[in-house]
Enzyme design. Structure first.
Site, PDB file in Angstrom:
ATOM      1  N   GLU A   1       3.968   7.608   2.222  1.00  0.00           N
ATOM      2  CA  GLU A   1       4.644   7.657   0.886  1.00  0.00           C
ATOM      3  C   GLU A   1       3.605   8.252  -0.068  1.00  0.00           C
ATOM      4  O   GLU A   1       2.460   8.125  -0.203  1.00  0.00           O
ATOM      5  CB  GLU A   1       4.988   6.202   0.331  1.00  0.00           C
ATOM      6  CG  GLU A   1       5.656   5.184   1.081  1.00  0.00           C
ATOM      7  CD  GLU A   1       5.801   3.927   0.651  1.00  0.00           C
ATOM      8  OE1 GLU A   1       5.596   3.850  -0.543  1.00  0.00           O
ATOM      9  OE2 GLU A   1       5.781   3.086   1.605  1.00  0.00           O
TER      10      GLU A   1
ATOM     11  N   HIS B   1       9.064   7.584  -1.706  1.00  0.00           N
ATOM     12  CA  HIS B   1       9.044   6.357  -0.476  1.00  0.00           C
ATOM     13  C   HIS B   1       9.459   6.744   0.583  1.00  0.00           C
ATOM     14  O   HIS B   1      10.565   6.370   0.971  1.00  0.00           O
ATOM     15  CB  HIS B   1       9.563   5.169  -1.081  1.00  0.00           C
ATOM     16  CG  HIS B   1       9.072   3.868  -0.429  1.00  0.00           C
ATOM     17  ND1 HIS B   1       9.364   3.864   1.124  1.00  0.00           N
ATOM     18  CD2 HIS B   1       8.965   2.595  -0.867  1.00  0.00           C
ATOM     19  CE1 HIS B   1       9.147   2.459   1.276  1.00  0.00           C
ATOM     20  NE2 HIS B   1       8.644   1.874   0.292  1.00  0.00           N
TER      21      HIS B   1
HETATM   22  C1  BG6 Z   1       6.276  -0.256   0.283  1.00  0.00           C
HETATM   23  C2  BG6 Z   1       5.301  -1.444  -0.261  1.00  0.00           C
HETATM   24  O1  BG6 Z   1       5.946   0.779  -0.310  1.00  0.00           O
HETATM   25  O2  BG6 Z   1       7.539  -0.680   0.159  1.00  0.00           O
HETATM   26  C3  BG6 Z   1       5.513  -2.511   0.741  1.00  0.00           C
HETATM   27  O3  BG6 Z   1       3.924  -1.122   0.164  1.00  0.00           O
HETATM   28  C4  BG6 Z   1       7.146  -2.954   0.460  1.00  0.00           C
HETATM   29  O4  BG6 Z   1       4.817  -3.906   0.301  1.00  0.00           O
HETATM   30  C5  BG6 Z   1       7.850  -1.855   0.988  1.00  0.00           C
HETATM   31  O5  BG6 Z   1       7.261  -4.049   1.559  1.00  0.00           O
HETATM   32  C6  BG6 Z   1       9.385  -1.945   0.846  1.00  0.00           C
HETATM   33  O6  BG6 Z   1       9.796  -2.576  -0.313  1.00  0.00           O
HETATM   34  P1  BG6 Z   1      11.203  -2.734  -0.938  1.00  0.00           P
HETATM   35  O7  BG6 Z   1      11.232  -3.147  -2.325  1.00  0.00           O
HETATM   36  O8  BG6 Z   1      12.069  -1.340  -0.607  1.00  0.00           O
HETATM   37  O9  BG6 Z   1      11.744  -3.753   0.157  1.00  0.00           O
END
Ligand code: BG6
Length: 297
Positions: A270, A168
């Site tokens: 990502e 990510h």
């Molecule tokens: C992204 C998602 O990968 O991660 C989003 O597509 C999400 O929907 C974002 O808001 C952040 O997620 P988190 O759990 O780290 O707040």
């Protein structure tokens, strides 16, 4: 613990472990080509700077650095599920890998001057609360002119498992108005904003919340940033989907560990196994999700 880590795994002038004031252990890597920082919590790469360059990665100034929270930025490992748990809404978003303490298993200076470190996550009382499968997750990080991340997910149980996952990556950008993402023009997508044209057949620019899974995508993406005057290249393996995310103004304000205006200087591209790119892993087999991040010169 830090003394033992340094005794067993430090490399003179190349790699060392430091406990930061927030309490987490951070690995500092420096070689002729780049510097990098990795948190043992989540085995999360937080910084990658090829020599003479600004960081390619971004970490929020409001990130929490706590044992039971995910760090907001760098390259969180989302595994063994991406996003919400498929059937249990009480489970943590994006799986437990980014919430876990990983174990260092090896460090090495390579013949070409690269530095390599490998981590492992195996079942514990904590992971069993989230996922009752027998597994070994291995992360290998190689720091050279390019940064390579390989996440191997091994099924050590006697039944098939199905995973979704993401590397990510939060990229550091000059300003969201200055960036264009190339490489996804021909890929269909789900998510927001919806569009009448799908695929859109044009490079991506962002001027509102964007949260999409691009499907059937396995080639490189690039981020061209006219403010920093550079192009970041994202290559990948073991992935047939890509997520692009920027929370924009309202969602940024709703997130406690994200500054209100920080959406301007970050962009997530990502490398994923998301949606129809979920992978079934048979007993004794494994799947590797990998990305290489570099600057185009
Ligand atoms: C992204 C998602 O990968 O991660 C989003 O597509 C999400 O929907 C974002 O808001 C952040 O997620 P988190 O759990 O780290 O707040």
């Amino acid at each position: 613990m830090i003394t033992e880590l340094n005794r067993n795994f430090s490399i003179t002038d190349n790699l060392k472990f430091i406990t930061e004031s927030h309490g987490l252990n951070i690995i500092y890597i420096a070689n002729d080509f780049a510097t990098a920082q990795i948190s043992l919590h989540g085995a999360q790469v937080l910084s990658f700077r090829p020599r003479e360059e600004d960081d390619l990665l971004w970490v929020s100034k409001k990130s929490l650095f706590e044992q039971d929270k995910a760090i907001r930025g760098g390259i969180p490992l989302c595994c063994p599920w991406f996003g919400a748990h498929p059937s249990d809404s009480t489970q943590p978003s994006h799986g437990f890998a980014r919430l876990s303490e990983w174990r260092v298993i090896s460090t090495k200076k390579m013949h070409n001057g690269a530095t390599r470190i490998s981590f492992e996550l195996t079942p514990s009382n904590k992971t069993k609360k989230y996922w009752d499968n027998n597994f070994v997750f291995t992360l290998t990080v190689t720091v050279h002119k390019k940064l390579t991340i390989e996440l191997n997910i091994q099924n050590c149980g006697d039944k098939p498992i199905t995973i979704t996952a993401a590397l990510h990556t939060y990229f550091n950008i000059s300003d969201i108005n200055n960036v264009t993402i190339y490489g996804l023009e021909d890929s269909p997508f789900i998510g927001i904003p919806e569009s009448e044209e799908n695929p859109e057949n044009k490079p991506i620019t962002i001027n509102q919340e964007l949260d999409r899974i691009y499907l059937d995508h396995n080639n490189d993406c690039t981020i061209t940033d006219t403010g920093l005057n550079r192009t970041i290249r994202i290559a990948k393996q073991g992935s047939n989907s890509t997520v692009i995310w920027n929370p924009w103004i309202d969602k940024a304000k709703r997130m406690l560990d994200f500054g209100d205006t920080e959406y301007k200087t970050m962009l997530c591209v990502e490398t994923t196994n998301a949606d129809n790119d979920a992978r079934e892993i048979l007993p004794s087999l494994s799947h590797t999700l990998a990305t290489t991040i570099s600057l185009d010169y």
